[in-house]
Design a protein around this motif. Structure first.
Motif, mmCIF file in Angstrom:
data_model
loop_
_atom_site.group_PDB
_atom_site.id
_atom_site.type_symbol
_atom_site.label_atom_id
_atom_site.label_comp_id
_atom_site.label_asym_id
_atom_site.label_seq_id
_atom_site.Cartn_x
_atom_site.Cartn_y
_atom_site.Cartn_z
ATOM 1 N N ALA A 162 0.818 -1.212 0.000
ATOM 2 C CA ALA A 162 0.000 0.000 0.000
ATOM 3 C C ALA A 162 0.855 1.266 0.000
ATOM 4 C CB ALA A 162 -0.942 -0.006 1.211
ATOM 5 N N GLY A 207 4.054 1.362 -1.138
ATOM 6 C CA GLY A 207 5.036 1.352 -2.219
ATOM 7 C C GLY A 207 6.456 1.498 -1.731
ATOM 8 N N SER A 247 -4.499 -4.275 -8.138
ATOM 9 C CA SER A 247 -5.022 -2.950 -7.820
ATOM 10 C C SER A 247 -3.906 -1.923 -7.723
ATOM 11 C CB SER A 247 -5.793 -3.013 -6.500
ATOM 12 O OG SER A 247 -6.219 -1.725 -6.090
ATOM 13 N N ARG A 248 -2.819 -2.275 -7.028
ATOM 14 C CA ARG A 248 -1.727 -1.330 -6.839
ATOM 15 C C ARG A 248 -0.968 -1.050 -8.133
ATOM 16 N NH1 ARG A 248 -2.341 2.059 -3.281
ATOM 17 N NH2 ARG A 248 -0.110 2.536 -3.447
ATOM 18 N N SER A 249 -1.008 -1.997 -9.066
ATOM 19 C CA SER A 249 -0.281 -1.820 -10.330
ATOM 20 C C SER A 249 -1.208 -1.412 -11.476
ATOM 21 C CB SER A 249 0.438 -3.115 -10.696
ATOM 22 O OG SER A 249 -0.493 -4.143 -10.981
#
Length: 340
Positions: free
Chosen positions: A62, A64, A320-322
């Motif tokens: 979350a 990074g 989701s994060r990428s």
């Protein structure tokens, strides 16, 4: 401290030391021994794995950033004392073998320094460590870090090696301006550990005696006892704290551990973050790593009673994060769940 001459790296960027007289408010500056790795060690594996709980995985992905933990707060309580034990053994041997009276006096004085776990250091001067393993599916690691389920996040080792590699130049990595960062393989061999410590101690003693015997600045007052009580305390303490993350007891050899180590640049006071772990607040250094899809190669899901849910949830988070760009593998552990 008034009138006492000490040593520190000169300002010309070379490897020599210069004498200086600190003000009453100035503490002797530490130094990073030249024998510490500044670039990845040989034998770097393509992927290195960080074992963590679901909470830890969420925090890393979350934010990074990798979370390098203050070495005084690692799970293994012997992290610092082991390095001190090695150093004390080396000092004892060297002092017994030394025939030069001045060198022997310095070595004996260095032996009087307290263990690093008993030394006070401001938190921004502590080494911060992000632990990794060459093995992404190791039962002992699952038991130690993910007993109730967790993940082994597989990082591209090349990306890890580039975090803060050129402090003050790599502007894309904000942390690099405040941290001196290196990726290194832990040393388990006792003979190699003693040799590394011996080289650093020899550097400290040689440089101190070089200034002491040169007499280039008659305005400075020098005696071995004064130097040992002031400069040696700081330099030897810094050396032990800096090298401690690279030395591990041979009983941990199975872990095949690598470490990303962050040490504050001289004069910097980097921002330290805190996380809760049970009843303890743990200080850590968040080191940004860039796009998830470029930095994380794969994830292994640890043994648990809900491995299917754990696998699907981490896959969803990575996508989701990428923004759907992550193409790495997410795979369950091959180790059967037996209620670890």
């Amino acid at each position: 401290m008034a009138g006492l001459s000490l040593l520190r790296r000169c300002d010309r960027g070379c490897s020599c030391w210069a004498a200086y007289a600190p003000t009453s408010s100035e503490r002797p500056a530490g130094f990073l021994p030249s024998t510490l790795p500044r670039a990845p060690s040989r034998g770097l594996q393509p992927i290195l794995y960080h074992y963590t709980s679901p909470t830890g995985a969420l925090g890393i992905l979350a934010s990074g950033s990798v979370w390098a933990t203050n070495i005084f707060f690692l799970n293994d309580a012997t992290e610092l004392t082991h390095a001190a034990d090695v150093a004390n053994a080396v000092l004892q041997t060297l002092s017994e073998q030394e025939r030069d009276s001045e060198r022997r006096s310095l070595l004996k004085m260095l032996q009087q320094n307290p263990s690093p776990d008993k030394m006070w250091l401001p938190p921004w001067e502590h080494p911060y460590v992000f632990s990794l393993s060459e093995d992404g599916d190791l039962l002992s690691q699952w038991r130690a870090y993910s007993r109730d389920g967790g993940y082994a996040i597989g990082f591209h080792s090349g990306g890890l090696a580039e975090i803060g590699f050129d402090p003050g130049v790599t502007d894309t990595i904000e942390a690099s301006r405040d941290w001196r960062i290196f990726l290194t393989k832990c040393v388990y061999d006792e003979a190699e550990q003693r040799e590394r410590v011996r080289e650093i101690i020899a550097q400290i003693v040689d440089d101190a005696l070089g200034i002491l015997r040169s007499g280039t600045d008659p305005g400075m007052t020098w005696d071995v006892g004064a130097w040992a009580s002031a400069r040696a305390n700081d330099t030897f303490r810094t050396m032990l704290a800096n090298i401690a993350p690279t030395l591990k007891h041979s009983t941990f050899r199975e872990e095949r551990e690598w470490r990303l180590v962050a040490i504050a640049v001289d004069g910097a006071r980097p921002t330290i973050a805190w996380r809760a772990s049970g009843s303890i607040l743990i200080p850590y250094a968040p080191l940004p790593f860039g796009p998830v899809e470029n930095f994380i190669a794969e994830v292994h899901v640890g043994p648990s009673s809900q491995m299917e849910f754990a696998e699907s949830s981490i896959s969803f988070l990575l996508k989701s994060r990428s923004r759907g760009q992550f193409q790495g593998r997410v795979a369950p552990s091959r180790i059967p769940y037996r209620g670890m």
